[in-house]
Design a protein around this motif. Structure first.
Motif, PDB file in Angstrom:
ATOM      1  N   TRP A 119     -22.604 -24.217 -30.205  1.00 25.54           N
ATOM      2  CA  TRP A 119     -23.618 -24.718 -29.283  1.00 25.54           C
ATOM      3  C   TRP A 119     -23.038 -25.787 -28.373  1.00 25.54           C
ATOM      4  N   SER A 120     -23.127 -25.560 -27.068  1.00 22.49           N
ATOM      5  CA  SER A 120     -22.717 -26.552 -26.080  1.00 22.49           C
ATOM      6  C   SER A 120     -23.864 -26.785 -25.117  1.00 22.49           C
ATOM      7  N   PHE A 139     -28.893 -27.414 -25.411  1.00 25.53           N
ATOM      8  CA  PHE A 139     -27.807 -26.744 -26.121  1.00 25.53           C
ATOM      9  C   PHE A 139     -28.090 -25.240 -26.170  1.00 25.53           C
TER      10      PHE A 139
ATOM     11  N   ALA B   3     -21.381 -29.138 -30.037  1.00 18.34           N
ATOM     12  CA  ALA B   3     -22.001 -29.640 -31.266  1.00 18.34           C
ATOM     13  C   ALA B   3     -21.304 -29.140 -32.532  1.00 18.34           C
ATOM     14  N   ARG B   5     -21.804 -27.687 -36.116  1.00 20.51           N
ATOM     15  CA  ARG B   5     -22.897 -26.815 -36.571  1.00 20.51           C
ATOM     16  C   ARG B   5     -23.313 -27.103 -38.025  1.00 20.51           C
ATOM     17  N   VAL B 272     -24.316 -33.402 -32.426  1.00 19.91           N
ATOM     18  CA  VAL B 272     -25.148 -32.340 -33.002  1.00 19.91           C
ATOM     19  C   VAL B 272     -26.208 -31.910 -31.996  1.00 19.91           C
ATOM     20  N   ARG B 273     -26.745 -30.738 -32.222  1.00 16.95           N
ATOM     21  CA  ARG B 273     -27.820 -30.215 -31.378  1.00 16.95           C
ATOM     22  C   ARG B 273     -29.144 -30.630 -32.001  1.00 16.95           C
TER      23      ARG B 273
END
Lengths: 197, 274
Positions: A119-120, A139, B3, B5, B272-273
């Motif tokens: 995730w970016s 994200f 991020a 995970r 982090v997300r």
């Protein structure tokens, strides 16, 4: 009918599933006639640039796809479907892409791990219909080793060692480097923007 | 920002999620579909389902479970446990899994990795490595792992880990780092690395093992085994250089929600997300 293009690679199943979840019916399409008949086209990702172009050609999908794009039919490219819009790719030297966007798709270089899996954040570059209702800095889930350069059509970019096109929009032609079908709520919003376009 | 995970793991048996330590004293922990949706809502970045059914009937149930979970899940789903052949992988990938995790079969028939990678792309194959510290390279004491300092080593001897299969019961003689490099070359997209020394202890991840692989490889390493509190995740991302961390019981027992864990990570500077 919404056509999800099947060129022999790609994650057709998960894209179909997401479209159906959003209440629209979509169909896996690998025939030129069905492609021409479709109202909208989704070009899903994953696979090899060279194999993808060859797969399109072998199924005689290349010409009707070009026609549909030129005729203004709504198009959403995902991952490799974004890369296909460029002139060429380092992944398959000598193979021509669709050439809708200028430039060459390149491989990630440097200290970052490749593929870029995970995730970016996306950073907006221009107002777009593609990302309507999506917060800037969201994200999203990526999974790729190659990236498209930033062109004037880029509405969002992402940084992973290099800064690259995460979303592009040019009239009827939309594309994302990330996987909206795997990006949770944000991804579903992107897909529903396309479905209501 | 890229991020780190957080990946909850659902151990499934005969269509139900179970929890227990080292696959014994299993207790029912709920319906896989409901738990998957809950974790998705809480902000899980991916989901892993590991089938621990021993029977043929259990495996048949797995397909139905995967289909059910995948239908309403829009984050990546990895399924593993008992993937022996290319056909097993194919079945899972066409049923709704985005990635398959291969463990024992990868050791016994390494061609399986390249076969899956060539047909589905390397992002579709996660090689699970269960590793145990070799005695002669210095046994980790639990105390050393718990307070976050590296376990003691013999002078001059770098720590080494051996690949074990069949749930940790069978030593293979393979060095974990060498094996990881080989599977990367064969086309693995990610490594799911479980420390058999810390698994089930809730005393923290094996950061030394994780760092040894994560620094040497060019593909992401998912750390697993030993998560007991939020600080353990901070450590495995900082000292272990992990790209992702997987845990089961810490989430099932609801000692931590994914959201609270991510807030802790963010407060400690881990991207982090949320």
């Amino acid at each position: 009918m919404i056509a999800v293009l099947d060129y022999g690679g790609g994650n057709v199943g998960s894209v179909l599933k997401a479209v159906e979840y959003l209440g629209k019916s979509a169909q896996k399409v690998d025939q030129p006639a069905a492609l021409t008949a479709a109202e909208k086209i989704i070009f899903p990702g994953q696979g090899h640039f060279g194999a993808m172009m060859k797969g399109l050609e072998e199924r005689s999908l290349l010409a009707p796809l070009r026609e549909a794009l030129a005729a203004g039919k709504p198009f959403l490219g995902i991952c490799l479907g974004l890369q296909a819009l460029f002139e060429s790719s380092e992944e398959a030297p000598g193979v021509a892409g669709l050439g809708i966007l200028p430039g060459r798709v390149a491989r990630f270089q440097g200290v970052f791990k490749v593929p870029h899996i995970g995730w970016s954040q996306i950073e907006f570059r221009a107002k777009s219909q593609l990302l309507r209702g999506v917060p800037d800095g969201s994200f999203v889930y990526f999974c790729h080793s190659y990236y498209g350069p930033i062109t004037p059509e880029a509405c969002a970019v992402t940084e992973y060692g290099q800064t690259f096109s995460a979303g592009v929009e040019n009239k009827n032609i939309w594309a994302v480097q990330f996987h909206p079908e795997k990006s949770g709520e944000v991804g579903l919003k992107v897909l529903s923007n396309f479905l209501s376009f | 920002m890229f991020a780190k995970r957080i990946i909850p793991c659902l151990d499934c048996k005969n269509g139900r999620v179970v929890k227990g330590i080292h696959f014994v004293n299993l207790r029912d922990a709920g319906d896989p579909g409901e738990l998957a949706e809950m974790y998705n809502r809480e902000g899980a970045d991916e989901l892993v389902m590991l089938d621990i059914s021993a029977s043929r009937e259990g495996r048949a149930t797995l397909m139905e479970t995967v289909r059910r979970v995948a239908r309403r899940l829009f984050i990546p789903l990895t399924v593993g446990g008992g993937v022996r052949t290319f056909e097993d992988a194919q079945r899972l990938l066409s049923t709704g899994a985005d990635k398959v995790a291969v463990n024992t079969a990868a050791v016994e028939s390494p061609n399986l990795i390249s076969e899956i990678a060539e047909n589905y792309g390397r992002q579709a194959i996660v090689v699970a490595i269960d590793a145990r510290r070799r005695r002669e390279s210095g046994m980790a004491s639990q105390a050393a792992l718990t307070d976050g300092t590296p376990p003691p080593r013999q002078r001059g001897a770098a720590a080494q880990w051996e690949v074990v299969t069949y749930g940790g019961t069978k030593p293979t003689g393979l060095d974990a780092l060498d094996w990881a490099r080989r599977v990367e070359e064969s086309g693995a997209g990610e490594i799911l690395l479980t420390s058999m020394d810390t698994d089930g202890t809730q005393a923290g991840f094996d950061c030394e093992l994780t760092a040894a692989l994560a620094c040497a490889l060019h593909i992401p390493v998912i750390a697993s085994g030993g998560a007991g509190n939020a600080q353990h995740f901070v450590e495995v991302f900082r000292r272990g250089c992990a790209d992702a961390a997987l845990a089961a019981s810490i989430f099932h027992y609801e000692t931590h929600t994914i959201r609270s864990l991510k807030e802790h990570l963010r407060a400690h500077g881990v991207p982090v997300r949320i």
